[in-house]
Design a protein around this motif. Structure first.
Motif, PDB file in Angstrom:
ATOM      1  N   ALA A 145       0.811  -1.218   0.000  1.00 56.36           N
ATOM      2  CA  ALA A 145       0.000   0.000   0.000  1.00 56.36           C
ATOM      3  C   ALA A 145       0.845   1.269   0.000  1.00 56.36           C
ATOM      4  O   ALA A 145       0.293   2.371   0.026  1.00 56.36           O
ATOM      5  CB  ALA A 145      -0.929   0.013   1.218  1.00 56.36           C
ATOM      6  N   SER A 146       2.170   1.118  -0.066  1.00 58.67           N
ATOM      7  CA  SER A 146       3.052   2.276   0.087  1.00 58.67           C
ATOM      8  C   SER A 146       3.750   2.701  -1.194  1.00 58.67           C
ATOM      9  O   SER A 146       4.615   3.572  -1.164  1.00 58.67           O
ATOM     10  CB  SER A 146       4.109   1.986   1.172  1.00 58.67           C
ATOM     11  N   GLY A 147       3.408   2.076  -2.329  1.00 61.01           N
ATOM     12  CA  GLY A 147       4.003   2.490  -3.594  1.00 61.01           C
ATOM     13  C   GLY A 147       5.477   2.192  -3.698  1.00 61.01           C
ATOM     14  O   GLY A 147       6.225   2.955  -4.316  1.00 61.01           O
ATOM     15  N   VAL A 148       5.938   1.094  -3.103  1.00 64.21           N
ATOM     16  CA  VAL A 148       7.350   0.738  -3.172  1.00 64.21           C
ATOM     17  C   VAL A 148       7.717   0.287  -4.583  1.00 64.21           C
ATOM     18  O   VAL A 148       8.744   0.694  -5.133  1.00 64.21           O
ATOM     19  CB  VAL A 148       7.677  -0.381  -2.153  1.00 64.21           C
ATOM     20  N   PRO A 158       2.246   7.076   6.056  1.00 64.98           N
ATOM     21  CA  PRO A 158       3.577   7.581   6.440  1.00 64.98           C
ATOM     22  C   PRO A 158       4.723   6.934   5.677  1.00 64.98           C
ATOM     23  O   PRO A 158       5.691   7.622   5.326  1.00 64.98           O
ATOM     24  CB  PRO A 158       3.656   7.272   7.943  1.00 64.98           C
ATOM     25  N   ALA A 159       4.642   5.632   5.407  1.00 62.44           N
ATOM     26  CA  ALA A 159       5.716   4.987   4.652  1.00 62.44           C
ATOM     27  C   ALA A 159       5.812   5.580   3.258  1.00 62.44           C
ATOM     28  O   ALA A 159       6.916   5.863   2.758  1.00 62.44           O
ATOM     29  CB  ALA A 159       5.469   3.481   4.577  1.00 62.44           C
ATOM     30  N   ALA A 160       4.661   5.803   2.604  1.00 62.50           N
ATOM     31  CA  ALA A 160       4.656   6.404   1.268  1.00 62.50           C
ATOM     32  C   ALA A 160       5.178   7.836   1.309  1.00 62.50           C
ATOM     33  O   ALA A 160       5.880   8.275   0.386  1.00 62.50           O
ATOM     34  CB  ALA A 160       3.241   6.373   0.692  1.00 62.50           C
ATOM     35  N   GLY A 173       4.299  15.858  10.870  1.00 57.02           N
ATOM     36  CA  GLY A 173       3.197  15.492  11.755  1.00 57.02           C
ATOM     37  C   GLY A 173       3.261  14.046  12.189  1.00 57.02           C
ATOM     38  O   GLY A 173       3.069  13.731  13.377  1.00 57.02           O
ATOM     39  N   TRP A 174       3.545  13.135  11.247  1.00 60.14           N
ATOM     40  CA  TRP A 174       3.674  11.717  11.603  1.00 60.14           C
ATOM     41  C   TRP A 174       4.800  11.506  12.601  1.00 60.14           C
ATOM     42  O   TRP A 174       4.672  10.735  13.558  1.00 60.14           O
ATOM     43  CB  TRP A 174       3.911  10.882  10.351  1.00 60.14           C
ATOM     44  N   ALA A 175       5.933  12.174  12.371  1.00 57.58           N
ATOM     45  CA  ALA A 175       7.076  12.017  13.273  1.00 57.58           C
ATOM     46  C   ALA A 175       6.747  12.536  14.669  1.00 57.58           C
ATOM     47  O   ALA A 175       7.040  11.881  15.680  1.00 57.58           O
ATOM     48  CB  ALA A 175       8.293  12.747  12.704  1.00 57.58           C
ATOM     49  N   LEU A 176       6.109  13.706  14.743  1.00 53.82           N
ATOM     50  CA  LEU A 176       5.788  14.301  16.039  1.00 53.82           C
ATOM     51  C   LEU A 176       4.768  13.460  16.799  1.00 53.82           C
ATOM     52  O   LEU A 176       4.966  13.126  17.982  1.00 53.82           O
ATOM     53  CB  LEU A 176       5.263  15.721  15.831  1.00 53.82           C
TER      54      LEU A 176
END
Length: 309
Positions: free
Chosen positions: A227-230, A255-257, A286-289
């Protein structure tokens, strides 16, 4: 015997005041006792972690060295493993399924995605076993238990640095010359490391209570990777499809994407700003915080329970 001597003898022979009616907490306070392994306050916990920063760094380096000590090729596998994964994905997705169509510089696009997602994947997997896989250390020594998931995430960051050297060679081999945008790798990886560490702490607490979770995580991480477009461009896959707007938003806010897109934007010339989702840096920060703070507090809440039971 004088009256004074008699009174002193009576006082010395008198029994101590009875503890009857006192609660355990009151009795402990009376005799100056404190709970073994009690959870410190959050500021004190942060201070303890800072005091053990050298232990965290040394533990991460030792684990990284020992990881491939039994293999003949040793630490070559740190780079070979993600490269072999990238080769498999290229053969299956790029050639057989055709996801490379419409994606300029597909090989750098794919390898960047594999290396960056592997960083998150390995951090989460290591965090899940951080407590349950080190119970001997947890029960034998007194230290802030957050040292373990932080050390494992730092170990994965060190391993990523080895992979980044190979990634640079691949980029140069496919005509991607260094530009000022390569400096964006530093803030992007910093934010991703904070996110990974927070998520690893969440998984470390959950894994300490439910060790079987480690067996389920590979399936969850594989689903997350797809789901992350790798191996493909999310925009191209969704193009022309009747997909609800909220699904497209969720895929882009994943977040991974987000961290993969930022690294591709920094390193690959053909991956321009128009291919980034709106407000991508805000999402990354935002994800990191959120995950960093929530994960740290969530792990700290169960500090006194790790290694017991």
């Amino acid at each position: 015997m004088s009256e004074t001597t008699h009174d002193s003898a009576v006082a010395m022979s008198a029994p101590p005041a009875s503890d009857e009616g006192l609660t355990p907490a009151q009795r402990a306070q009376k005799y100056g006792l404190s709970q073994s392994g009690a959870r410190p306050s959050l500021p004190e916990y942060v201070r303890q972690l800072w005091d053990r920063r050298h232990f965290i760094s040394a533990f991460a380096s030792a684990k990284l060295t020992a990881q491939y000590s039994q293999a003949k090729l040793g630490q070559v596998w740190q780079v070979a493993t993600p490269l072999l994964n990238a080769l498999v994905y290229y053969l299956i997705f790029g050639l057989l399924i055709g996801t490379r169509k419409g994606v300029p510089d597909f090989v750098p696009f794919l390898v960047t995605g594999v290396f960056i997602f592997t960083f998150t994947q390995s951090s989460v997997m290591a965090g899940t076993r951080a407590i349950s896989g080190n119970l001997g250390l947890v029960r034998a020594l007194h230290f802030p238990r957050a040292c373990l998931p932080i050390s494992f995430c730092l170990m994965q960051l060190q391993q990523l640095f080895f992979s980044m050297g190979v990634l640079v060679l691949i980029l140069l081999g496919f005509g991607q010359l260094p530009t000022w945008s390569w400096l964006l790798v530093i803030p992007a990886l910093t934010l991703q490391f904070v996110f990974n560490t927070g998520l690893a702490m969440v998984m470390a607490r959950m894994g300490a209570k439910t060790p079987d979770l480690a067996q389920l995580m590979p399936f969850i991480m594989r689903t997350w990777m797809y789901a992350s477009g790798v191996m493909f461009s999310i925009d191209l896959i969704l193009k022309g499809k009747d997909v609800p707007a909220f699904v497209e938003w969720l895929l882009n806010a994943n977040p991974a994407a987000v961290y993969i897109d930022l690294m591709r934007f920094a390193l690959i010339d053909s991956f321009t700003a128009n291919k980034l989702p709106p407000h991508v840096w805000a999402f990354a920060g935002g994800w990191a915080l959120v995950m960093g703070v929530v994960g740290f507090v969530y792990f700290w809440k169960a500090e006194e329970r790790y290694g017991r039971g």
